[in-house]
Design an enzyme around this catalytic site. Structure first.
Site, PDB file in Angstrom:
ATOM      1  N   ASN A 171     -82.138  61.576  62.293  1.00  0.00           N
ATOM      2  CA  ASN A 171     -80.812  60.787  61.845  1.00  0.00           C
ATOM      3  C   ASN A 171     -82.249  59.699  61.319  1.00  0.00           C
ATOM      4  O   ASN A 171     -80.985  58.888  61.353  1.00  0.00           O
ATOM      5  CB  ASN A 171     -79.983  60.577  62.786  1.00  0.00           C
ATOM      6  CG  ASN A 171     -80.176  59.862  63.832  1.00  0.00           C
ATOM      7  OD1 ASN A 171     -80.907  60.192  63.928  1.00  0.00           O
ATOM      8  ND2 ASN A 171     -79.072  59.538  64.640  1.00  0.00           N
ATOM      9  N   PHE A 173     -83.554  57.412  59.273  1.00  0.00           N
ATOM     10  CA  PHE A 173     -83.740  57.571  57.000  1.00  0.00           C
ATOM     11  C   PHE A 173     -84.527  56.139  56.943  1.00  0.00           C
ATOM     12  O   PHE A 173     -84.563  55.428  57.639  1.00  0.00           O
ATOM     13  CB  PHE A 173     -82.243  57.630  56.938  1.00  0.00           C
ATOM     14  CG  PHE A 173     -81.563  56.554  57.554  1.00  0.00           C
ATOM     15  CD1 PHE A 173     -81.969  55.617  56.270  1.00  0.00           C
ATOM     16  CD2 PHE A 173     -80.848  56.865  58.391  1.00  0.00           C
ATOM     17  CE1 PHE A 173     -80.677  54.309  57.033  1.00  0.00           C
ATOM     18  CE2 PHE A 173     -79.970  55.680  58.853  1.00  0.00           C
ATOM     19  CZ  PHE A 173     -79.376  54.155  57.688  1.00  0.00           C
ATOM     20  N   HIS A 189     -84.564  53.027  59.946  1.00  0.00           N
ATOM     21  CA  HIS A 189     -83.727  53.618  60.937  1.00  0.00           C
ATOM     22  C   HIS A 189     -84.737  54.448  61.452  1.00  0.00           C
ATOM     23  O   HIS A 189     -85.450  55.423  61.363  1.00  0.00           O
ATOM     24  CB  HIS A 189     -82.383  54.299  60.897  1.00  0.00           C
ATOM     25  CG  HIS A 189     -81.772  55.108  61.654  1.00  0.00           C
ATOM     26  ND1 HIS A 189     -81.208  56.193  61.635  1.00  0.00           N
ATOM     27  CD2 HIS A 189     -81.964  54.598  63.185  1.00  0.00           C
ATOM     28  CE1 HIS A 189     -80.237  55.948  63.482  1.00  0.00           C
ATOM     29  NE2 HIS A 189     -81.465  55.397  63.826  1.00  0.00           N
ATOM     30  N   ASN A 282     -80.894  51.149  70.652  1.00  0.00           N
ATOM     31  CA  ASN A 282     -80.668  52.021  72.552  1.00  0.00           C
ATOM     32  C   ASN A 282     -81.908  50.913  72.973  1.00  0.00           C
ATOM     33  O   ASN A 282     -82.898  51.580  73.232  1.00  0.00           O
ATOM     34  CB  ASN A 282     -80.860  53.282  71.562  1.00  0.00           C
ATOM     35  CG  ASN A 282     -80.185  54.690  71.486  1.00  0.00           C
ATOM     36  OD1 ASN A 282     -79.658  54.180  71.394  1.00  0.00           O
ATOM     37  ND2 ASN A 282     -80.736  55.968  71.199  1.00  0.00           N
ATOM     38  N   PRO A 313     -74.949  51.759  60.150  1.00  0.00           N
ATOM     39  CA  PRO A 313     -74.856  52.700  58.938  1.00  0.00           C
ATOM     40  C   PRO A 313     -73.967  53.414  58.916  1.00  0.00           C
ATOM     41  O   PRO A 313     -73.300  54.318  60.287  1.00  0.00           O
ATOM     42  CB  PRO A 313     -76.391  53.250  58.967  1.00  0.00           C
ATOM     43  CG  PRO A 313     -76.474  53.048  60.380  1.00  0.00           C
ATOM     44  CD  PRO A 313     -75.982  51.607  61.121  1.00  0.00           C
ATOM     45  N   MET A 316     -75.622  59.996  55.206  1.00  0.00           N
ATOM     46  CA  MET A 316     -75.741  59.900  53.703  1.00  0.00           C
ATOM     47  C   MET A 316     -74.865  59.440  52.659  1.00  0.00           C
ATOM     48  O   MET A 316     -75.881  59.248  51.716  1.00  0.00           O
ATOM     49  CB  MET A 316     -77.129  60.590  53.776  1.00  0.00           C
ATOM     50  CG  MET A 316     -76.934  62.358  53.938  1.00  0.00           C
ATOM     51  SD  MET A 316     -78.399  63.469  54.198  1.00  0.00           S
ATOM     52  CE  MET A 316     -79.048  62.680  52.855  1.00  0.00           C
ATOM     53  N   HIS A 337     -73.387  51.099  66.220  1.00  0.00           N
ATOM     54  CA  HIS A 337     -74.645  51.326  65.827  1.00  0.00           C
ATOM     55  C   HIS A 337     -74.571  52.136  64.770  1.00  0.00           C
ATOM     56  O   HIS A 337     -75.585  52.589  63.928  1.00  0.00           O
ATOM     57  CB  HIS A 337     -75.273  51.827  66.797  1.00  0.00           C
ATOM     58  CG  HIS A 337     -75.080  53.710  67.183  1.00  0.00           C
ATOM     59  ND1 HIS A 337     -74.420  54.178  67.498  1.00  0.00           N
ATOM     60  CD2 HIS A 337     -76.725  54.652  66.702  1.00  0.00           C
ATOM     61  CE1 HIS A 337     -74.625  55.288  67.480  1.00  0.00           C
ATOM     62  NE2 HIS A 337     -75.909  55.710  66.867  1.00  0.00           N
ATOM     63  N   GLY A 338     -73.130  53.174  64.224  1.00  0.00           N
ATOM     64  CA  GLY A 338     -73.485  53.451  63.072  1.00  0.00           C
ATOM     65  C   GLY A 338     -71.594  54.643  62.946  1.00  0.00           C
ATOM     66  O   GLY A 338     -70.987  53.836  63.575  1.00  0.00           O
ATOM     67  N   ALA A 339     -72.112  55.395  62.447  1.00  0.00           N
ATOM     68  CA  ALA A 339     -70.151  56.245  62.261  1.00  0.00           C
ATOM     69  C   ALA A 339     -70.500  57.048  63.323  1.00  0.00           C
ATOM     70  O   ALA A 339     -68.611  57.361  64.031  1.00  0.00           O
ATOM     71  CB  ALA A 339     -70.094  56.880  61.052  1.00  0.00           C
TER      72      ALA A 339
END
Length: 408
Positions: A171, A173, A189, A282, A313, A316, A337-339
């Site tokens: 993951n 990117f 990331h 992390n 984020p 994508m 930290h994201g979705a």
């Protein structure tokens, strides 16, 4: 009674969990895994679960684990210091070429990415001959690394300097994004790469060995821990601090090379870091909460102290957000930290067709092949629902939409 945004979960024989998951799916496996961690005797007050919470190894991804007197290496994981960096440029959407393929190719050429294995072959995701800027960035990390490898020689034979300024796989990117005012941002990331993986794996195994030696029964062997005051505890803290600094430097070097790549494709002069954020998601950190000094492990979570800037984020094909922390004490000043995944990598490859992936990434210059189906947008929770569930943890400052995405 004051209404709260979180769900309060009592854990039998353990500490409570506060879950910011209203309106967001949470699978049963994640709830079970959270409950096991909450049973550890050294948890401080309660655990916090973010809206992107999903099953991980040992500790749940999207969890905040405050501890006193002990640390769980598998809760930090093997991608120590993994996180995000974003930089606003002075470029506008109108400054970009109509066809963005050249920009994607330039970024891919500038930053080693992906992974290849084979006897006698260099991993394509590493530097064969690190450029002088990479060796300069390694210099302040070198002496501390030598101290660590004096005790743990196996870390010498890892991709360390060869991975500084590289992306990796999965993951991780690099993206070119536009905000709502059509300003161009660079967002990326990655973490501590091969050397962080080696450090994490070694200390996770050492913790398991210690548990067996001391005959300590655990609800999950991946919750093996180091008590404060032991040699392994001190060695791990030293190594994890170093790996987190390596991860931050890794993102800084990638950002420099992405900006160089952009300048090779865009003739117009531009400022590159009008606003820059570099944050882990992390990691473990010593902090003060509820009037006490504690160790806070954020496994897929970002610190969101009052006024602190962070990055959340989406997938994508979705939006991403630059946020400002609200300092919510109940979440130990944290946010997602994201979705967060709703499908495992294997499930995504089986469930999503290449045609669906192409449709879901329409308008984004990115890979549209079978090799990235595990990262396709449908594999993730809807980012809008994730943000709505934590509007008492952060405020949105910028909303970004990617136009270029580079994957390993």
């Amino acid at each position: 009674m004051v209404d709260t945004k979180y769900e309060y979960v009592d854990v039998e024989g353990g500490h409570p969990i506060k879950m910011w998951t209203r309106g967001v799916p949470v699978d049963d496996g994640a709830r079970v895994q959270l409950s096991k961690a909450a049973q550890m005797p050294f948890i401080f007050k309660h655990m916090a679960a973010m809206p992107d919470v999903h099953v991980g190894i040992g500790a749940t991804i999207g969890s905040v684990i405050p501890t006193k007197g002990a640390i769980i290496p598998a809760a930090v994981g093997v991608d120590i210091g993994c996180g995000m960096m974003a930089a606003q440029t002075s470029l506008m959407a109108s400054d970009l070429p109509d066809n963005l393929e050249g920009i994607r190719s330039a970024i891919e050429a500038a930053v080693p990415h992906g992974r290849s294995v084979g006897r006698g072959r260099r991993d394509k995701g590493s530097w064969g001959d690190p450029q002088s800027e990479i060796t300069d960035a390694w210099a302040p990390l070198s002496a501390r690394f030598d101290r660590i490898t004096d005790k743990y020689p196996r870390f010498k034979n890892t991709n360390n300097i060869a991975h500084l300024g590289t992306l990796g796989t999965g993951n991780h990117f690099i993206e070119l994004c536009l905000d709502t005012e059509d300003r161009v941002w660079v967002m990326l990331h990655s973490g501590s790469r091969g050397v962080g993986n080696a450090i994490g794996s070694q200390f996770i195994e050492l913790a398991k060995q210690d548990m067996r030696k001391w005959h300590i029964n655990l609800p999950d062997q991946n919750l093996a821990y180091f008590p404060e005051g032991t040699d392994h505890f001190d060695d791990y803290v030293e190594a994890v601090d170093w790996a987190q600094d390596f991860a931050a430097a890794n993102r800084q070097m990638m950002m420099k090379n992405v900006i160089k790549a952009l300048r090779s494709q865009i003739a117009k002069p531009f400022d590159a870091q009008m606003e820059a954020i570099n944050c882990h998601h992390n990691y473990v950190n010593r902090e003060r909460h509820f009037g006490e000094d504690v160790l806070v492990t954020r496994k897929g979570a970002v610190r969101a102290s009052k006024g602190m800037m962070g990055i959340i984020p989406g997938s994508m094909g979705a939006k991403s957000f630059i946020v400002r922390g609200l300092g919510n004490r109940e979440s130990f000043e944290s946010c997602s930290h994201g979705a967060g995944r709703v499908m495992s990598r294997t499930e995504a490859k089986k469930a999503v067709s290449i045609e669906e992936h192409i449709e879901d990434t329409k308008g984004v210059e990115c890979r549209k092949d079978i090799g990235v189906l595990d990262e396709t947008p449908k594999a993730y929770k809807p980012i809008e629902a994730v943000m709505a569930a934590q509007d008492d943890l952060v405020e949105i400052v910028h909303t970004l939409k990617q136009v270029v995405c580079v994957k390993g």
